[in-house]
Design a protein around this motif. Structure first.
Motif, PDB file in Angstrom:
ATOM      1  N   GLY A   1       0.787  -1.232   0.000  1.00 52.87           N
ATOM      2  CA  GLY A   1       0.000   0.000   0.000  1.00 52.87           C
ATOM      3  C   GLY A   1       0.808   1.265   0.000  1.00 52.87           C
ATOM      4  N   GLY A   2       2.117   1.146  -0.177  1.00 52.92           N
ATOM      5  CA  GLY A   2       2.948   2.337  -0.184  1.00 52.92           C
ATOM      6  C   GLY A   2       4.338   2.029  -0.709  1.00 52.92           C
ATOM      7  N   TYR A   3       5.221   2.998  -0.592  1.00 49.55           N
ATOM      8  CA  TYR A   3       6.549   2.860  -1.202  1.00 49.55           C
ATOM      9  C   TYR A   3       7.574   3.706  -0.458  1.00 49.55           C
ATOM     10  N   TYR A   4       8.835   3.366  -0.697  1.00 44.53           N
ATOM     11  CA  TYR A   4       9.960   4.183  -0.274  1.00 44.53           C
ATOM     12  C   TYR A   4      10.551   4.889  -1.494  1.00 44.53           C
ATOM     13  N   ASN A   5      11.023   6.098  -1.317  1.00 46.70           N
ATOM     14  CA  ASN A   5      11.886   6.718  -2.309  1.00 46.70           C
ATOM     15  C   ASN A   5      13.302   6.236  -2.028  1.00 46.70           C
ATOM     16  N   ALA A   6      13.939   5.660  -3.038  1.00 50.36           N
ATOM     17  CA  ALA A   6      15.205   4.979  -2.781  1.00 50.36           C
ATOM     18  C   ALA A   6      16.155   5.097  -3.973  1.00 50.36           C
ATOM     19  N   ARG A   7      17.368   4.608  -3.769  1.00 48.01           N
ATOM     20  CA  ARG A   7      18.381   4.558  -4.822  1.00 48.01           C
ATOM     21  C   ARG A   7      19.182   3.266  -4.649  1.00 48.01           C
ATOM     22  N   VAL A   8      19.496   2.617  -5.780  1.00 47.16           N
ATOM     23  CA  VAL A   8      20.376   1.440  -5.754  1.00 47.16           C
ATOM     24  C   VAL A   8      21.806   1.940  -5.581  1.00 47.16           C
ATOM     25  N   VAL A   9      22.491   1.440  -4.538  1.00 43.31           N
ATOM     26  CA  VAL A   9      23.788   2.028  -4.208  1.00 43.31           C
ATOM     27  C   VAL A   9      24.956   1.050  -4.294  1.00 43.31           C
ATOM     28  N   ASN A  10      24.708  -0.228  -4.563  1.00 46.07           N
ATOM     29  CA  ASN A  10      25.819  -1.180  -4.550  1.00 46.07           C
ATOM     30  C   ASN A  10      26.119  -1.732  -5.932  1.00 46.07           C
ATOM     31  N   GLN A  11      27.348  -2.207  -6.101  1.00 45.35           N
ATOM     32  CA  GLN A  11      27.618  -3.023  -7.275  1.00 45.35           C
ATOM     33  C   GLN A  11      26.968  -4.376  -7.048  1.00 45.35           C
ATOM     34  N   ILE A  12      26.511  -5.004  -8.122  1.00 49.63           N
ATOM     35  CA  ILE A  12      25.772  -6.260  -7.989  1.00 49.63           C
ATOM     36  C   ILE A  12      26.613  -7.392  -8.551  1.00 49.63           C
ATOM     37  N   GLU A  13      26.892  -8.356  -7.707  1.00 56.24           N
ATOM     38  CA  GLU A  13      27.656  -9.535  -8.120  1.00 56.24           C
ATOM     39  C   GLU A  13      26.718 -10.729  -8.206  1.00 56.24           C
ATOM     40  N   PHE A  14      26.663 -11.340  -9.368  1.00 58.32           N
ATOM     41  CA  PHE A  14      25.828 -12.523  -9.570  1.00 58.32           C
ATOM     42  C   PHE A  14      26.705 -13.753  -9.316  1.00 58.32           C
ATOM     43  N   ALA A  15      26.591 -14.322  -8.128  1.00 55.49           N
ATOM     44  CA  ALA A  15      27.478 -15.402  -7.712  1.00 55.49           C
ATOM     45  C   ALA A  15      26.848 -16.762  -7.974  1.00 55.49           C
ATOM     46  N   LYS A  16      27.699 -17.745  -8.306  1.00 59.06           N
ATOM     47  CA  LYS A  16      27.225 -19.105  -8.502  1.00 59.06           C
ATOM     48  C   LYS A  16      26.752 -19.695  -7.183  1.00 59.06           C
ATOM     49  N   VAL A  17      25.699 -20.548  -7.281  1.00 61.49           N
ATOM     50  CA  VAL A  17      25.207 -21.236  -6.099  1.00 61.49           C
ATOM     51  C   VAL A  17      25.938 -22.563  -5.930  1.00 61.49           C
ATOM     52  N   LEU A  18      25.844 -23.440  -6.932  1.00 56.19           N
ATOM     53  CA  LEU A  18      26.522 -24.725  -6.933  1.00 56.19           C
ATOM     54  C   LEU A  18      27.114 -24.994  -8.305  1.00 56.19           C
ATOM     55  N   ARG A  19      28.209 -25.714  -8.355  1.00 52.98           N
ATOM     56  CA  ARG A  19      28.820 -26.085  -9.636  1.00 52.98           C
ATOM     57  C   ARG A  19      27.822 -26.907 -10.455  1.00 52.98           C
ATOM     58  N   GLY A  20      27.699 -26.536 -11.710  1.00 53.27           N
ATOM     59  CA  GLY A  20      26.791 -27.245 -12.602  1.00 53.27           C
ATOM     60  C   GLY A  20      25.382 -26.694 -12.606  1.00 53.27           C
ATOM     61  N   ARG A  21      25.078 -25.759 -11.718  1.00 59.31           N
ATOM     62  CA  ARG A  21      23.761 -25.134 -11.685  1.00 59.31           C
ATOM     63  C   ARG A  21      23.834 -23.746 -12.320  1.00 59.31           C
ATOM     64  N   THR A  22      22.747 -23.363 -12.993  1.00 60.42           N
ATOM     65  CA  THR A  22      22.736 -22.037 -13.630  1.00 60.42           C
ATOM     66  C   THR A  22      22.327 -20.934 -12.662  1.00 60.42           C
ATOM     67  N   ASN A  23      21.761 -21.299 -11.536  1.00 61.36           N
ATOM     68  CA  ASN A  23      21.269 -20.283 -10.604  1.00 61.36           C
ATOM     69  C   ASN A  23      22.382 -19.340 -10.158  1.00 61.36           C
ATOM     70  N   ARG A  24      22.008 -18.086 -10.005  1.00 59.18           N
ATOM     71  CA  ARG A  24      22.912 -17.083  -9.439  1.00 59.18           C
ATOM     72  C   ARG A  24      22.210 -16.393  -8.268  1.00 59.18           C
ATOM     73  N   THR A  25      22.969 -16.088  -7.250  1.00 58.16           N
ATOM     74  CA  THR A  25      22.434 -15.296  -6.144  1.00 58.16           C
ATOM     75  C   THR A  25      23.076 -13.913  -6.190  1.00 58.16           C
ATOM     76  N   PHE A  26      22.345 -12.928  -5.694  1.00 59.25           N
ATOM     77  CA  PHE A  26      22.893 -11.573  -5.606  1.00 59.25           C
ATOM     78  C   PHE A  26      22.112 -10.784  -4.570  1.00 59.25           C
ATOM     79  N   THR A  27      22.722  -9.715  -4.139  1.00 60.92           N
ATOM     80  CA  THR A  27      22.078  -8.799  -3.196  1.00 60.92           C
ATOM     81  C   THR A  27      21.998  -7.419  -3.824  1.00 60.92           C
ATOM     82  N   VAL A  28      20.804  -6.838  -3.817  1.00 59.73           N
ATOM     83  CA  VAL A  28      20.642  -5.460  -4.271  1.00 59.73           C
ATOM     84  C   VAL A  28      20.378  -4.616  -3.023  1.00 59.73           C
ATOM     85  N   THR A  29      21.149  -3.550  -2.885  1.00 62.39           N
ATOM     86  CA  THR A  29      21.080  -2.708  -1.688  1.00 62.39           C
ATOM     87  C   THR A  29      20.467  -1.366  -2.045  1.00 62.39           C
TER      88      THR A  29
END
Length: 233
Positions: free
Chosen positions: A90-118
């Motif tokens: 029902g609402g929102y924050y005014n915000a800005r993306v401030v970090n570099q984003i690294e798409f890291a592997k989860v497990l060898r042989g899997r295509t999934n990537r994890t990342f954190t957006v700040t």
């Protein structure tokens, strides 16, 4: 499922991005200076001003499987905008993306990537979908449902010299020609693209929590208020 967030009107799942850990609800800190005083226990706290708060950081942990969309995701997750989380519907924050984003592997042989957006969020959470308030009679009441003063955008339609009273604020307008907008978030008075700060005297108004009386004198046909209701969580 609450495995998403929205950034600038787009839900993360549109890009195949799913949230693995939703952030908590954070209350922004007051802006203060803490000083050690010789011979005194604790610290001396000096506030910068009433209702002055700092930004806060909101990290969101995500996962994505389709690596062909990483360029799209990187383009989407940048700059400034509105952030909506399912923890605060029902609402929102005014915000800005401030970090570099690294798409890291989860497990060898899997295509999934994890990342954190700040996100660096402004202190307040704003109600969305709030209609403008249009007043055509002096001595009206506007009720602020939030727990902190809002910064409205007010357009006065009229002519000549006008005195506008909103809550505890008295604003004098000299020689209005058609309309004037008092933009409290920007601290600017204008009509379209024409600046009109020179015909305004007084402080830009705010709407305090609870009831606010609005009245005027002079030739006024209507007052339109974009209230910008907000909360300090």
């Amino acid at each position: 499922m609450k495995d998403y967030f929205e950034w600038n009107g787009l839900r993360s799942t549109v890009f195949g991005v799913h949230v693995t850990d939703q952030p908590g609800i954070i209350r922004a800190p007051e802006r203060a200076t803490f000083t050690n005083v010789p011979g005194r226990s604790g610290t001396l706290t000096t506030l910068e001003g009433a209702e002055v708060y700092d930004d806060f950081i909101l990290p969101i942990d995500c996962t994505v499987r389709d690596l062909s969309r990483l360029n799209e995701i990187s383009t989407w997750l940048c700059g400034a905008g509105r952030l909506v989380t399912p923890e605060q519907p029902g609402g929102y924050y005014n915000a800005r993306v401030v970090n570099q984003i690294e798409f890291a592997k989860v497990l060898r042989g899997r295509t999934n990537r994890t990342f954190t957006v700040t996100f660096r969020c402004h202190p307040f959470w704003y109600l969305s979908g709030v209609a403008d308030i249009v007043l055509t009679e002096s001595t009206s009441i506007i009720t602020n449902p939030g727990n902190i003063a809002s910064e409205p955008v007010i357009t006065v339609t009229g002519s000549g010299d006008i005195t506008l009273m909103i809550g505890q604020s008295i604003i004098e307008l000299e020689g209005v020609d058609g309309s004037i907008t008092l933009d409290t978030p920007l601290m600017e008075a204008y009509n379209g693209t024409t600046p009109l700060n020179e015909i305004m005297t007084g402080e830009f108004p705010v709407l305090s929590p609870g009831t606010n009386a609005v009245s005027w004198s002079g030739s006024v046909s209507k007052v339109k208020v974009q209230p910008n209701w907000r909360r300090l969580l």
